[in-house]
Design an enzyme around this catalytic site. Sequence first.
Site, PDB file in Angstrom:
ATOM      1  N   GLU A  20       0.860  -1.179   0.075  1.00 18.59           N
ATOM      2  CA  GLU A  20       0.109   0.055  -0.010  1.00 18.59           C
ATOM      3  C   GLU A  20       0.797   1.139  -0.057  1.00 18.59           C
ATOM      4  OE1 GLU A  20      -2.492   1.966   0.000  1.00 18.59           O
ATOM      5  OE2 GLU A  20      -4.314   1.350   0.649  1.00 18.59           O
ATOM      6  N   ASN A 153      -9.567   5.479   3.319  1.00 16.24           N
ATOM      7  CA  ASN A 153      -8.524   5.335   2.368  1.00 16.24           C
ATOM      8  C   ASN A 153      -8.147   6.470   1.376  1.00 16.24           C
ATOM      9  OD1 ASN A 153      -6.650   2.973   1.682  1.00 16.24           O
ATOM     10  ND2 ASN A 153      -8.537   1.691   1.516  1.00 16.24           N
ATOM     11  N   ASP A 201      -9.600   2.501  -3.175  1.00 16.97           N
ATOM     12  CA  ASP A 201      -8.703   2.279  -2.237  1.00 16.97           C
ATOM     13  C   ASP A 201      -7.623   3.485  -2.620  1.00 16.97           C
ATOM     14  OD1 ASP A 201      -6.598   1.146  -0.676  1.00 16.97           O
ATOM     15  OD2 ASP A 201      -7.276  -0.928  -1.221  1.00 16.97           O
TER      16      ASP A 201
END
Length: 292
Positions: A20, A153, A201
């Site tokens: 991420e 997010n 995301d």
Amino acid sequence: MRRPVPQAEVWAPGDFELAEGARWVDGRLVFVDILSGRLLELPAEAPRHARELLRLDMPLGAVAPVAGRPGHWIAAAGTGIALLAPDGKSDWLARPEEHSPVPTRMNDGVCDSRGRFWAGSMPYDGTPGAGSLYRTDVDGSVHRVLDGLTIVNGPAFSPDGSTLYLADSAAGVIYRCALDTEGNLTSRDEFARVGHGGSPDGMTVDTSGRLWVAIWGNGAVHCYDDSGALDATVRLPALQPTSVCLHPAGGRLLVTTARIGLCEPGIAGAVLTVPVDAAAPAACAYGQPPGT
């Protein structure tokens, strides 16, 4: 009309469980593997294997560089916000999720052009409304800006810094928020809604103001124009893209992916690249004075 986008390729192989927070910092890609607590880097040349910069004994959601202190980071980690030294030693600014009613961890985060660090939180069990958005000012104070969200997010900012984009992945919604100069939200509107089995995301804004969003569970990146209309879709050979980063020189979109929960992950967990006609500035640093 939606424009076609070339296909993605593997830029760097890997078996990251939950990569991420992809950011371009000092000429290389920096990202985290959240659940293993690792901060990693990839040089501009590819393919290469990622190098571990540091490791924490807790989930590491995202980092941003600290202005004037090479190798130092501000991090959304565990239940709060910390400053990290190159050896991983932590100086905690606040742990606002330490006593949350349900087990909660920090998630994605990014700095704005005024040197403030914005990061969201999420409940491990998906309890609706248990996630929040936090802003860490340059004096080290941490403020809850929004609550009542679930999986927070992709904080991302417009080129002039006056607009914040934010996703609640569980709801499938991307919000557009107006900010004043002090970082207070003056409005929040629904910018786009993601359907068809995917969730928004990690995200970034390019130099022309378009929003690029990793679509978890749908193997795609969406590009939205500033009205919220879908301008392009990038199809990916991995089901769970998690974050996106545009090379500052243009021409390359980098995408982290995750293999968590997949029975047959294939190339999931690798970092992908797609040739695109777009660029975005390198990551802003924490504590960076405006105009420097």
